[in-house]
Design a protein around this motif. Sequence first.
Motif, PDB file in Angstrom:
ATOM      1  N   GLN A   1      -5.247   2.804  -5.126  1.00  0.00           N
ATOM      2  CA  GLN A   1      -4.378   3.943  -4.886  1.00  0.00           C
ATOM      3  C   GLN A   1      -4.804   4.961  -4.275  1.00  0.00           C
ATOM      4  OE1 GLN A   1      -0.763   3.233  -5.134  1.00  0.00           O
ATOM      5  NE2 GLN A   1      -0.989   5.316  -3.777  1.00  0.00           N
ATOM      6  N   ASP A   2      -5.999   5.182  -4.941  1.00  0.00           N
ATOM      7  CA  ASP A   2      -6.776   6.695  -4.575  1.00  0.00           C
ATOM      8  C   ASP A   2      -6.928   6.570  -2.986  1.00  0.00           C
ATOM      9  OD1 ASP A   2      -8.168   9.136  -4.692  1.00  0.00           O
ATOM     10  OD2 ASP A   2     -10.119   8.006  -4.556  1.00  0.00           O
ATOM     11  N   LEU A   3      -7.439   5.247  -2.561  1.00  0.00           N
ATOM     12  CA  LEU A   3      -7.469   4.950  -1.220  1.00  0.00           C
ATOM     13  C   LEU A   3      -6.568   5.204  -0.332  1.00  0.00           C
ATOM     14  CD1 LEU A   3     -10.026   4.059   0.787  1.00  0.00           C
ATOM     15  CD2 LEU A   3      -8.996   1.484   0.436  1.00  0.00           C
ATOM     16  N   TRP A   4      -5.308   4.825  -0.759  1.00  0.00           N
ATOM     17  CA  TRP A   4      -4.338   4.931   0.033  1.00  0.00           C
ATOM     18  C   TRP A   4      -3.734   6.401   0.041  1.00  0.00           C
ATOM     19  CZ3 TRP A   4      -5.580   0.764   2.031  1.00  0.00           C
ATOM     20  CH2 TRP A   4      -5.386  -0.341   1.185  1.00  0.00           C
ATOM     21  N   ASP A   5      -3.768   7.070  -0.903  1.00  0.00           N
ATOM     22  CA  ASP A   5      -3.514   8.539  -1.095  1.00  0.00           C
ATOM     23  C   ASP A   5      -4.412   9.228  -0.102  1.00  0.00           C
ATOM     24  OD1 ASP A   5      -1.745   8.018  -3.032  1.00  0.00           O
ATOM     25  OD2 ASP A   5      -2.909   8.579  -4.797  1.00  0.00           O
ATOM     26  N   ARG A   6      -5.710   9.063  -0.115  1.00  0.00           N
ATOM     27  CA  ARG A   6      -6.601   9.908   1.066  1.00  0.00           C
ATOM     28  C   ARG A   6      -6.213   9.482   2.436  1.00  0.00           C
ATOM     29  NH1 ARG A   6     -11.751  11.395  -0.995  1.00  0.00           N
ATOM     30  NH2 ARG A   6     -12.091  11.290  -3.411  1.00  0.00           N
TER      31      ARG A   6
ATOM     32  N   ASP B   1     -16.317   8.167  -1.263  1.00  0.00           N
ATOM     33  CA  ASP B   1     -16.011   8.093  -2.861  1.00  0.00           C
ATOM     34  C   ASP B   1     -14.638   7.499  -3.165  1.00  0.00           C
ATOM     35  OD1 ASP B   1     -18.177  10.951  -3.485  1.00  0.00           O
ATOM     36  OD2 ASP B   1     -18.572   8.906  -3.455  1.00  0.00           O
ATOM     37  N   ALA B   2     -13.926   7.070  -2.107  1.00  0.00           N
ATOM     38  CA  ALA B   2     -12.564   6.654  -2.331  1.00  0.00           C
ATOM     39  C   ALA B   2     -12.654   5.353  -3.101  1.00  0.00           C
ATOM     40  CB  ALA B   2     -11.632   6.640  -1.269  1.00  0.00           C
TER      41      ALA B   2
ATOM     42  N   GLN C   1      -7.300  12.441   4.623  1.00  0.00           N
ATOM     43  CA  GLN C   1      -8.719  12.742   3.937  1.00  0.00           C
ATOM     44  C   GLN C   1      -9.680  11.900   4.234  1.00  0.00           C
ATOM     45  OE1 GLN C   1      -7.602  13.499  -0.037  1.00  0.00           O
ATOM     46  NE2 GLN C   1      -6.675  15.301   0.364  1.00  0.00           N
TER      47      GLN C   1
ATOM     48  N   SER D   1      -6.975  -0.229  -9.761  1.00  0.00           N
ATOM     49  CA  SER D   1      -6.138   1.096  -9.678  1.00  0.00           C
ATOM     50  C   SER D   1      -6.846   2.076  -8.509  1.00  0.00           C
ATOM     51  CB  SER D   1      -6.015   1.826 -10.888  1.00  0.00           C
ATOM     52  OG  SER D   1      -7.378   1.705 -11.481  1.00  0.00           O
ATOM     53  N   GLN D   2      -8.177   1.699  -8.147  1.00  0.00           N
ATOM     54  CA  GLN D   2      -8.807   2.463  -7.346  1.00  0.00           C
ATOM     55  C   GLN D   2      -8.377   2.407  -5.870  1.00  0.00           C
ATOM     56  OE1 GLN D   2     -12.824   0.775  -8.262  1.00  0.00           O
ATOM     57  NE2 GLN D   2     -13.334   3.095  -8.254  1.00  0.00           N
TER      58      GLN D   2
ATOM     59  N   SER E   1       0.677  -1.142  -0.013  1.00  0.00           N
ATOM     60  CA  SER E   1       0.008   0.068  -0.051  1.00  0.00           C
ATOM     61  C   SER E   1       0.769   1.421   0.165  1.00  0.00           C
ATOM     62  CB  SER E   1      -0.597  -0.033   1.237  1.00  0.00           C
ATOM     63  OG  SER E   1      -0.182   0.313   2.585  1.00  0.00           O
TER      64      SER E   1
END
Length: 292
Positions: free
Chosen positions: A263-268, A277-278, A273, A260-261, A98
């Motif tokens: 990565q958005d979760l880990w970034d948030r 919607d993650a 944040q 790929s979604q 992650s």
Amino acid sequence: MGTDLRDGENAEIAGDVDGMRSDTTMLVHLSADRSRVDVVSIPRDSLVDIPSCTLEDGSTTDPQSDAMFNDAFHIGGGETQNLAAAAACTRRTFEQNSGLRTDESIVVKMDGVRDVIDALGGVPMDLPEAMDSPKAGLHVPAGPQTFDGTTALQFLRARTGTGNGLEMGSDLARIERQQQLVDALAAQVQGAGLLSDPTTLMPVLTSVTRSLSISEGLADVRDLAGLALTLRDVDPATLQPVTVPVAEAPQDRYRVVWTSQAQDLWDRLAADQPLTDAAGAPTAGATTTTGA
């Protein structure tokens, strides 16, 4: 991490089976301002890379590629089935895949789940339909009711049967039910005012920590109580557990891979944040049917 280790009473609860894996793993993130608690379920059948891990005796394991996520717990525990080393290997595996860092960990065995729920006086549930899972020993009617520790454990373990998604025989569907219980438990704890009353909180924590394997930073019940008290103003309605977005693994339809979604979760999470919607619902067809 919830482990299926069958030692002592756990063999009586679920039968004597070799091995020790983390069939349930949830990442818990506390926002810096303590206004929010994020919970992310990690599917046990996710194919990931498991790094080299240090065993209880100081030796190290070989890294593995495309291995099931819950194998990390088994690998780290080694022949001695050491829970601390098992948790450390699971954390290293999650961190490598992650890019996030974890601070602490809690491992709970099946009898620990039962004891924690009972110490809290049970957990209120409202089921949309009756559930029947002979394999898990679960037989409950539809409607509002209070699960004691044994029933809650059966509910968390159930994967096959009828009612509330059991027909799917899917680990991903089981995760959704586990999240239902987490939501109900959070509301129960907050509604009882447990987090705002140290005189009540301390005896409960002292009792439940006997059933858990906790990393060093949370091992002192006073530190655990202090952390819990900082969450006293969190609105349970804001607790919306999500699952790592997955798709069916190309090499094995009974396994899943992170999309790929994720990565958005880990970034948030890294940016502290909200996860709104993650992570959407798991990709259609990405259900798993293997395992106990």
